[in-house]
Design a protein around this motif. Sequence first.
Motif, mmCIF file in Angstrom:
data_model
loop_
_atom_site.group_PDB
_atom_site.id
_atom_site.type_symbol
_atom_site.label_atom_id
_atom_site.label_comp_id
_atom_site.label_asym_id
_atom_site.label_seq_id
_atom_site.Cartn_x
_atom_site.Cartn_y
_atom_site.Cartn_z
ATOM 1 N N ILE A 3 47.018 39.048 37.424
ATOM 2 C CA ILE A 3 46.782 40.062 38.455
ATOM 3 C C ILE A 3 47.510 39.700 39.734
ATOM 4 C CG2 ILE A 3 45.014 41.131 39.884
ATOM 5 C CD1 ILE A 3 43.118 40.787 37.556
ATOM 6 N N SER A 10 50.951 36.833 44.005
ATOM 7 C CA SER A 10 49.701 36.393 43.404
ATOM 8 C C SER A 10 48.791 35.942 44.526
ATOM 9 C CB SER A 10 49.931 35.209 42.465
ATOM 10 O OG SER A 10 50.705 35.621 41.384
ATOM 11 N N SER A 26 40.232 44.971 47.043
ATOM 12 C CA SER A 26 40.470 45.441 45.678
ATOM 13 C C SER A 26 39.590 44.698 44.678
ATOM 14 C CB SER A 26 41.939 45.245 45.279
ATOM 15 O OG SER A 26 42.207 43.868 45.054
ATOM 16 N N GLU A 28 40.679 43.655 41.910
ATOM 17 C CA GLU A 28 41.513 42.542 41.444
ATOM 18 C C GLU A 28 41.252 41.284 42.268
ATOM 19 O OE1 GLU A 28 43.887 46.275 40.362
ATOM 20 O OE2 GLU A 28 42.592 45.641 41.986
ATOM 21 N N ASN A 29 41.237 41.436 43.600
ATOM 22 C CA ASN A 29 40.960 40.289 44.480
ATOM 23 C C ASN A 29 39.582 39.705 44.197
ATOM 24 O OD1 ASN A 29 43.400 40.680 45.728
ATOM 25 N ND2 ASN A 29 42.557 41.429 47.649
ATOM 26 N N GLU A 32 39.583 37.647 41.046
ATOM 27 C CA GLU A 32 40.379 36.411 41.133
ATOM 28 C C GLU A 32 39.618 35.292 41.833
ATOM 29 O OE1 GLU A 32 44.055 37.294 43.067
ATOM 30 O OE2 GLU A 32 44.912 38.195 41.279
ATOM 31 N N TRP A 56 35.227 41.538 30.371
ATOM 32 C CA TRP A 56 36.526 41.456 31.038
ATOM 33 C C TRP A 56 36.975 39.998 31.148
ATOM 34 C CZ3 TRP A 56 39.004 39.391 35.230
ATOM 35 C CH2 TRP A 56 40.237 39.951 35.554
ATOM 36 N N GLU A 60 40.197 38.025 29.440
ATOM 37 C CA GLU A 60 41.168 37.253 30.228
ATOM 38 C C GLU A 60 41.362 35.875 29.605
ATOM 39 O OE1 GLU A 60 43.108 38.061 33.319
ATOM 40 O OE2 GLU A 60 42.697 39.776 32.045
ATOM 41 N N ASP A 117 41.057 47.361 29.664
ATOM 42 C CA ASP A 117 41.475 48.294 30.722
ATOM 43 C C ASP A 117 40.413 49.362 30.970
ATOM 44 O OD1 ASP A 117 43.837 46.875 30.971
ATOM 45 O OD2 ASP A 117 45.046 48.332 29.859
ATOM 46 N N PHE A 120 37.691 47.710 32.904
ATOM 47 C CA PHE A 120 38.147 47.468 34.277
ATOM 48 C C PHE A 120 38.022 48.756 35.096
ATOM 49 C CE2 PHE A 120 41.317 47.485 37.622
ATOM 50 C CZ PHE A 120 41.057 46.282 38.254
ATOM 51 N N LYS A 124 35.860 49.478 38.286
ATOM 52 C CA LYS A 124 36.574 49.818 39.517
ATOM 53 C C LYS A 124 36.052 51.114 40.143
ATOM 54 C CE LYS A 124 41.227 50.381 41.371
ATOM 55 N NZ LYS A 124 42.646 50.162 41.093
#
Length: 166
Positions: A3, A10, A26, A28-29, A32, A56, A60, A117, A120, A124
């Motif tokens: 991501i 990154s 986000s 994504e953040n 992470e 999820w 990964e 996906d 996700f 989201k």
Amino acid sequence: MYIHGSDGSSSSSQQNPKSTAKWAASLENLLEDPEGVKRFREFLKKEFSEENVLFWLACEDFKKTQDKKQMQEKAKEIYMTFLSSKASSQVNVEGQSRLNEKILEEPHPLMFQKLQDQIFNLMKYDSYSRFLKSDLFLKHKRTEEEEEDPPDAQTAAKRASRIYNT
């Protein structure tokens, strides 16, 4: 992790920007940052949908698996835990019935990508926006803001200057 931020870089878990600000930027953040994942899981547990983030994360981890035998074991575990009709933490994805156990015999790193996906996007556009409005997130944000600007920091500095400037 694959991501990347919207600027193509990154992101790492540097604590320069407040973590809650990064999480709010986000999903994504948020995913992470180990602390972000922990807080999001707490929230999803209360919403009875923790299996989404667990699925999820399992996907990964699965994508990083190199060893064929280990990949088969992890694929079976993901299937039995999240996708099988008898799964203990079944995720609600389209097309899961088409993913039968035969595919588990010849696993490949992206075999769960479409389903991942879907989950996700579900997080989201559904859970994530509620998380950002939740007490759990807002309390963490307030705590961060208080730590950044402690109310007695200035008085301690004034005390120190009085002591040393006598």
